[in-house]
Design a protein around this motif. Structure first.
Motif, PDB file in Angstrom:
ATOM      1  N   PRO A   1       6.025   5.905  -0.137  1.00 41.61           N
ATOM      2  CA  PRO A   1       6.029   5.696  -1.585  1.00 41.61           C
ATOM      3  C   PRO A   1       7.327   6.152  -2.237  1.00 41.61           C
ATOM      4  O   PRO A   1       7.920   7.149  -1.834  1.00 41.61           O
ATOM      5  CB  PRO A   1       4.855   6.557  -2.067  1.00 41.61           C
ATOM      6  N   THR A   2       7.784   5.389  -3.225  1.00 40.93           N
ATOM      7  CA  THR A   2       8.902   5.823  -4.054  1.00 40.93           C
ATOM      8  C   THR A   2       8.465   5.621  -5.501  1.00 40.93           C
ATOM      9  O   THR A   2       7.700   4.710  -5.791  1.00 40.93           O
ATOM     10  CB  THR A   2      10.171   4.981  -3.807  1.00 40.93           C
TER      11      THR A   2
ATOM     12  N   GLU B   1       3.615  17.041   2.893  1.00 46.41           N
ATOM     13  CA  GLU B   1       4.405  17.438   4.068  1.00 46.41           C
ATOM     14  C   GLU B   1       4.405  16.358   5.136  1.00 46.41           C
ATOM     15  O   GLU B   1       5.388  16.181   5.855  1.00 46.41           O
ATOM     16  CB  GLU B   1       3.895  18.777   4.638  1.00 46.41           C
ATOM     17  N   ASP B   2       3.284  15.633   5.235  1.00 49.29           N
ATOM     18  CA  ASP B   2       3.216  14.526   6.205  1.00 49.29           C
ATOM     19  C   ASP B   2       4.250  13.471   5.833  1.00 49.29           C
ATOM     20  O   ASP B   2       5.025  13.007   6.670  1.00 49.29           O
ATOM     21  CB  ASP B   2       1.836  13.858   6.191  1.00 49.29           C
ATOM     22  N   LEU B   3       4.242  13.106   4.549  1.00 53.88           N
ATOM     23  CA  LEU B   3       5.149  12.050   4.099  1.00 53.88           C
ATOM     24  C   LEU B   3       6.605  12.507   4.168  1.00 53.88           C
ATOM     25  O   LEU B   3       7.488  11.737   4.540  1.00 53.88           O
ATOM     26  CB  LEU B   3       4.774  11.599   2.675  1.00 53.88           C
ATOM     27  N   ALA B   4       6.812  13.783   3.865  1.00 54.48           N
ATOM     28  CA  ALA B   4       8.182  14.301   3.939  1.00 54.48           C
ATOM     29  C   ALA B   4       8.694  14.252   5.382  1.00 54.48           C
ATOM     30  O   ALA B   4       9.860  13.945   5.640  1.00 54.48           O
ATOM     31  CB  ALA B   4       8.219  15.737   3.409  1.00 54.48           C
ATOM     32  N   THR B   5       7.801  14.529   6.324  1.00 57.61           N
ATOM     33  CA  THR B   5       8.203  14.481   7.731  1.00 57.61           C
ATOM     34  C   THR B   5       8.536  13.044   8.140  1.00 57.61           C
ATOM     35  O   THR B   5       9.517  12.797   8.845  1.00 57.61           O
ATOM     36  CB  THR B   5       7.088  15.066   8.620  1.00 57.61           C
ATOM     37  N   MET B   6       7.720  12.112   7.671  1.00 59.87           N
ATOM     38  CA  MET B   6       8.011  10.701   7.975  1.00 59.87           C
ATOM     39  C   MET B   6       9.363  10.292   7.369  1.00 59.87           C
ATOM     40  O   MET B   6      10.130   9.560   7.987  1.00 59.87           O
ATOM     41  CB  MET B   6       6.881   9.805   7.465  1.00 59.87           C
TER      42      MET B   6
ATOM     43  N   PRO C   1      -0.291   8.429  -0.426  1.00 61.65           N
ATOM     44  CA  PRO C   1      -0.696   9.812  -0.734  1.00 61.65           C
ATOM     45  C   PRO C   1      -2.213  10.033  -0.676  1.00 61.65           C
ATOM     46  O   PRO C   1      -2.660  11.171  -0.614  1.00 61.65           O
ATOM     47  CB  PRO C   1      -0.157  10.035  -2.156  1.00 61.65           C
ATOM     48  N   LYS C   2      -3.000   8.948  -0.682  1.00 61.34           N
ATOM     49  CA  LYS C   2      -4.453   9.106  -0.521  1.00 61.34           C
ATOM     50  C   LYS C   2      -4.780   9.506   0.914  1.00 61.34           C
ATOM     51  O   LYS C   2      -5.822  10.097   1.189  1.00 61.34           O
ATOM     52  CB  LYS C   2      -5.179   7.791  -0.824  1.00 61.34           C
TER      53      LYS C   2
ATOM     54  N   LYS D   1       0.796  -1.223   0.000  1.00 59.91           N
ATOM     55  CA  LYS D   1       0.000   0.000   0.000  1.00 59.91           C
ATOM     56  C   LYS D   1       0.830   1.275   0.000  1.00 59.91           C
ATOM     57  O   LYS D   1       0.283   2.364   0.177  1.00 59.91           O
ATOM     58  CB  LYS D   1      -0.931  -0.003   1.208  1.00 59.91           C
ATOM     59  N   ALA D   2       2.149   1.119  -0.150  1.00 56.58           N
ATOM     60  CA  ALA D   2       3.000   2.313  -0.116  1.00 56.58           C
ATOM     61  C   ALA D   2       2.499   3.347  -1.132  1.00 56.58           C
ATOM     62  O   ALA D   2       2.472   4.543  -0.851  1.00 56.58           O
ATOM     63  CB  ALA D   2       4.450   1.935  -0.385  1.00 56.58           C
ATOM     64  N   CYS D   3       2.065   2.850  -2.270  1.00 52.89           N
ATOM     65  CA  CYS D   3       1.636   3.787  -3.319  1.00 52.89           C
ATOM     66  C   CYS D   3       0.279   4.422  -3.040  1.00 52.89           C
ATOM     67  O   CYS D   3      -0.103   5.384  -3.705  1.00 52.89           O
ATOM     68  CB  CYS D   3       1.639   3.087  -4.679  1.00 52.89           C
TER      69      CYS D   3
END
Ligand SMILES: Cc1cc2nc3c(=O)[nH]c(=O)nc-3n(C[C@H](O)[C@H](O)[C@H](O)COP(=O)(O)OP(=O)(O)OC[C@H]3O[C@@H](n4cnc5c(N)ncnc54)[C@H](O)[C@@H]3O)c2cc1C
Ligand SMILES: Cc1cc2nc3c(=O)[nH]c(=O)nc-3n(C[C@H](O)[C@H](O)[C@H](O)COP(=O)(O)OP(=O)(O)OC[C@H]3O[C@@H](n4cnc5c(N)ncnc54)[C@H](O)[C@@H]3O)c2cc1C
Lengths: 484, 367
Positions: A458-459, A433-438, A427-428, A422-424
């Motif tokens: 996600p990559t 910014e949330d993901l960047a912080t993680m 973003p849903k 579910k990595a992809c």
């Protein structure tokens, strides 16, 4: 490109050479976890025998920049233990000692390869048990539970792995060894243990886990109730909650799931009813008795068509057997299926199930539902036939269901994790910014990006790939584990 | 001395702008109930006072969740939640003084009922945080069961305003019990520990099990349940305790008072395995104490000059300690020996707040 010989030699210096597997046939056994649609054959599999060897192996990875993936029992359902190409798998299977059981302080210290159920077995002589109970508990390891923050049917009342782990000894991605957490809830500074728990093996490898043990409840009462609709069963759940009762477990099954389970294990469920609930209460005998009467009355108020109360531990076990079998049993009524693991706010259960049914009809596919109703954790099973060319449609529907959960204010995953699967979809649920912080948190633990890379966040490379269909886990086929 | 600007942002955007647009070092302040906890704050260029960032955002009674702005005093939620028979099951002493949700998370505070319900970390299911560069990050969500992504709330728990500004907090709720009873047994600490062990070995399910240094010592045992079942449980509990009276007044007020400490003494929070805790409390020569016999968490008052040695003893016993209060002008170290994961803590700090803007001094001398 394979790992070069210098790396292999370095591993054989810190491990017994026969604990370094490079034979492709042997390595193939490690190519997937419980999400069998994804497979990557690792270059090397390492089988360290103690915590020092784990740390030494990770130091070699660090020195040569080799990515590594920790592996427990390989029952994960999100591809968390999927190997990385040109990387190594570090199996914790040989670290299987229960290091200490401390009945006075109600805790146990175990190595990561100890199974969930072995902890309870070690604690049982003292009248204690380890509360989180994933249905894979006979085989899944505490290391995997820590990584996934695993839950189970009884987590409604007792909480998840994160609420039951006091501390972890962790080998960080640079090979250094630290302890995250302490002997109590009191910690000096940020709760790094809490960050590590549920990080899906991306922040380090735990080599020893100190868990809390609970006193076995004095009394347990279980009932199975049939309802004329999913909505009325849902209302029962709401009423139980608003009556101030915190049940140990509340589980729901729909017609299809009941049919499948009953065909498989004959646990005494009523075939053909729209919905069935399993409700369990536990605690001091007086409380249990008082609240159980209330639960029965609530079931009756909502038009319960049959109420079966477990009169003995055997009957109770039988009710649970039906519930636990439902998942795998769906294989009997459909050649193939995808399993989903979304969460919705409990109050939106009926609405979501309605939407899912509609989506199934639109897609021309059947969806069976078996789930933890108390905490809104759905496990919709999308039934399809690969032979009839339905795979893509089913896959799309399954993904849409997960995203529907997020849209309803819920989560992509309640217990199986994000992993590769579910990595992809992250973003849903989360913004940039949330993901960047993680990412920044991950970078603090793993600046070189060698610890289970490609999982959780996600990559672009990962998100170009497509998952395969669900296949039963080999252990599930043998009946060693069941799915909840 | 240079004057410090105080900023009172009233919503998330204002917090972000305040962090972005104010140069230099910032202190994050909630209600001021734990102003002296942890290390002494160094000079800052501005104080971000979050008291205007207050109020419930959504309460979903059926889901037993509530989200609120971080500057909301926890006690301000009580009425709204009580209407639905719900509460936040946290009973830290300073809630009564107006402690805010953000402050409670940032200090990792908890009270006696953490024996069953855990600390704030176990109750927070989602957060919104503003980082030093103005990044706004969310993690968790509004559902209790959720394993998607890293749990940033845990990172902020116990961060004492050094990693980010909490702006929104989502909590799980529990039903208010129909009835609760506390049994009080006069007993010195050692005897209380024996009794507590008996209670923990049986099916009594206490919600709180604490010793307080009131008079010559009292054991407090609280159970919660239904109107119907509780009287019989109280009786069973009295049998195992060889007595114990149901308190007429509220003994937990005495507990809270002792936890706060007095203005002349230093207050140290200790965590250690329950089996070693009573001896440890005796060892550190506390003048006053509350001792969680099931949780392993104690709060002790002692002369400031005894703090450094107390840290050492706690750590030698495998425990953890942090200073909660030092009398004005007194010199007492906030922290004991650093944890083994200090390098990770520093790396996290560097990632999230590379210029060291937030809460300078709080973790001195560690970082
Ligand atoms: C039939 C079936 C039923 C299931 N039922 C449930 C359920 O009810 N509830 C639930 O929550 N899950 C359930 N699961 C999922 C799975 O069992 C859990 O996620 C479990 O915790 C995985 O443990 P494992 O030892 O198999 O870990 P693995 O699958 O080997 O690994 C899982 C993840 O943990 C990491 N990891 C493993 N060991 C360590 C370590 N020592 N240190 C750091 N990271 C590590 C891996 O890198 C990977 O990311 C079920 C699975 C199956 C097949
Ligand atoms: C209006 C006001 C002006 C002040 N002026 C100064 C001054 O000029 N110079 C000075 O040195 N001190 C000043 N202080 C005190 C200082 O800011 C506090 O010591 C400190 O920030 C602790 O907050 P608190 O006392 O409100 O405690 P609490 O609200 O209980 O907070 C305790 C801890 O939690 C942290 N915290 C609280 N809320 C959050 C949140 N939402 N997110 C992240 N962390 C949080 C705090 O930083 C603190 O470490 C002032 C405080 C206030 C209320």
């Amino acid at each position: 490109m394979a790992l070069d010989d210098r790396v292999r030699t370095a591993f054989t210096r810190v491990l017994d050479p026969k604990d370094v597997l490079s034979d492709p046939v042997k390595c193939r056994a490690y190519e997937c976890d419980g999400l069998t649609g994804y497979r990557v054959r690792p270059d090397l599999v390492l089988l360290p025998r103690d915590a020092e060897q784990v740390a030494a192996a990770v130091r070699v990875c660090h020195e040569f920049g080799v990515p590594f993936v920790a592996r427990g029992a390989g029952t994960g359902l999100s591809g968390g233990a999927l190997p990385v190409a040109d990387g190594v798998v570090i199996s914790l299977a040989r670290l299987k000692k229960v290091l200490a059981v401390d009945p006075v302080n109600r805790r146990a210290v175990v190595q990561p390869g100890v199974t969930n159920l072995e902890i309870t077995a070690a604690a049982a002589p003292h009248g204690l048990y380890y509360a989180p109970d994933p249905s894979s508990q006979q085989v899944c390891t505490i290391g995997g539970n820590v990584a996934e923050n695993s839950g189970g049917a009884h987590c409604l009342k007792y909480g998840f792995t994160t609420n039951h782990v006091l501390s972890c000894e962790v080998v960080l991605p640079d090979g250094s060894v630290v302890t995250l957490g302490t002997d109590t809830a009191e910690q000096a500074g940020p709760d790094l243990r809490g960050v590590f728990l549920g990080s899906e093996g991306t922040l380090g490898i735990t080599t020893s886990v100190t868990v809390r043990l609970l006193r076995t409840p004095e009394s347990v009462r279980t009932l199975l109730a049939d309802f004329p609709s999913v909505a009325s069963a849902g209302d029962v759940v709401s009423d139980i909650v608003s009556a101030g009762i915190v049940p140990a477990a509340v589980e729901m099954m729909d017609t299809l799931a009941i049919e499948a389970a009953e065909e498989a294990v004959h646990a005494g469920y009523t075939v053909g009813v729209p919905a069935a609930l399993v409700v369990e209460l536990d605690g001091p005998v007086e409380e249990c008795d008082a609240q159980f009467e209330l639960v029965k009355a609530i079931c009756e108020k909502h038009g319960c068509t049959r109420l079966h109360i477990a009169g003995s531990p055997e009957e109770r076990a039988k009710i649970w057997k039906g519930r636990k079998a439902a998942f795998a049993a769906v294989g009997r009524i459909s050649p193939d299926y995808f399993v989903q693991d979304g969460v919705v706010p409990r109050t939106r259960l009926a609405e979501v199930l309605d939407r899912i049914a509609g989506m199934g009809t639109d897609a021309g596919l059947r969806v069976a539902n078996v789930f933890h109703a108390g905490d809104g954790n759905l496990h919709p099973l999308v039934l399809y036939s690969a032979a009839a060319g339905e795979t893509e449609r089913a896959e799309r529907l399954s993904g849409e269901i997960a995203e529907l959960c997020v849209e309803m204010g819920g989560s992509l995953s309640g217990e199986h994790g994000i992993g590769t699967d579910k990595a992809c979809s992250m973003p849903k649920m989360f913004g940039e910014e949330d993901l960047a912080t993680m990412h920044r948190v991950r970078h603090a633990f793993d600046p070189d990006g060698i610890c289970n890379p490609g999982k959780v966040l996600p990559t672009p490379r990962l998100c170009g790939e497509r998952p395969g269909k669900y296949k039963p886990h080999p252990l599930e086929e043998t009946g060693a584990i069941e799915r909840l | 001395m240079k004057t410090t600007t105080t900023l009172r942002p009233a919503d998330l955007a204002e917090v972000r702008d305040a962090v972005r647009d104010t140069p230099g070092r910032l202190a994050v302040a909630g209600a001021g109930t734990a102003a002296g906890w942890a290390g002494d704050l160094d000079t800052v260029d501005a104080v971000l006072d979050l008291s205007a960032l207050s109020g419930v955002i959504t309460h979903n009674p059926g889901d037993m969740t509530v989200s609120a702005h971080a500057g909301t005093p926890l006690r301000a939620l009580t009425d709204e939640l009580a209407e639905h028979g719900q509460h936040v099951s946290l009973d830290a002493a300073r809630i009564a003084d107006g402690a805010t949700l953000g402050g409670l998370v940032a200090t990792g505070d908890s009270g006696p009922s953490s024996l069953v319900y855990g600390t704030m970390r176990d109750l927070v299911i989602g957060v919104t945080v503003v980082l030093a560069d103005g990044t706004v990050a969310r993690s968790g969500g509004h559902v209790i069961k959720n394993v998607a992504g890293y749990d940033l709330a845990k990172l902020l728990h116990g961060s004492h305003g050094t990693l980010g500004v909490l702006t929104e907090i989502v909590l799980r709720l529990h039903p208010v019990p129909q009835r609760a009873a506390t049994l009080v047994v006069d007993a010195p600490l050692a005897r209380a520990a024996e009794l507590a062990a008996r209670v923990l070995e049986g099916p009594y399910e206490p919600v709180a099990l604490e010793w307080i240094s009131h008079g010559s010592g009292q054991l407090l045992v609280r159970i919660e349940g239904t109107d119907e079942a509780l009287p019989a449980r109280v009786q069973r509990l009295q049998e195992v305790l060889d007595g114990g009276d149901e308190a007429a007044d509220d003994p937990w007020l005495r507990h809270a008072e002792l936890t706060r400490g007095s203005p002349e003494a230093a207050v140290l929070r200790i965590g250690a395995r329950p089996s070693v805790l009573p001896a440890l409390v005796a060892d550190v020569a506390a003048d006053a104490a509350t001792v969680g016999l099931g949780t392993g968490v104690a709060t002790v008052s002692l002369p400031p000059h005894a703090v450094a040695e107390a840290h050492g003893r706690v750590h030698a016993a495998g425990g953890t300690s942090q200073l909660r209060y030092r009398p004005p002008g007194a010199d007492a170290p906030a922290w004991g020996p650093p944890p083994s994961a200090l390098a990770v803590l520093r790396a996290v700090k560097t990632e999230l707040d590379p210029d060291g803007r937030f809460g300078p001094g709080r973790f001195s001398p560690w970082m």
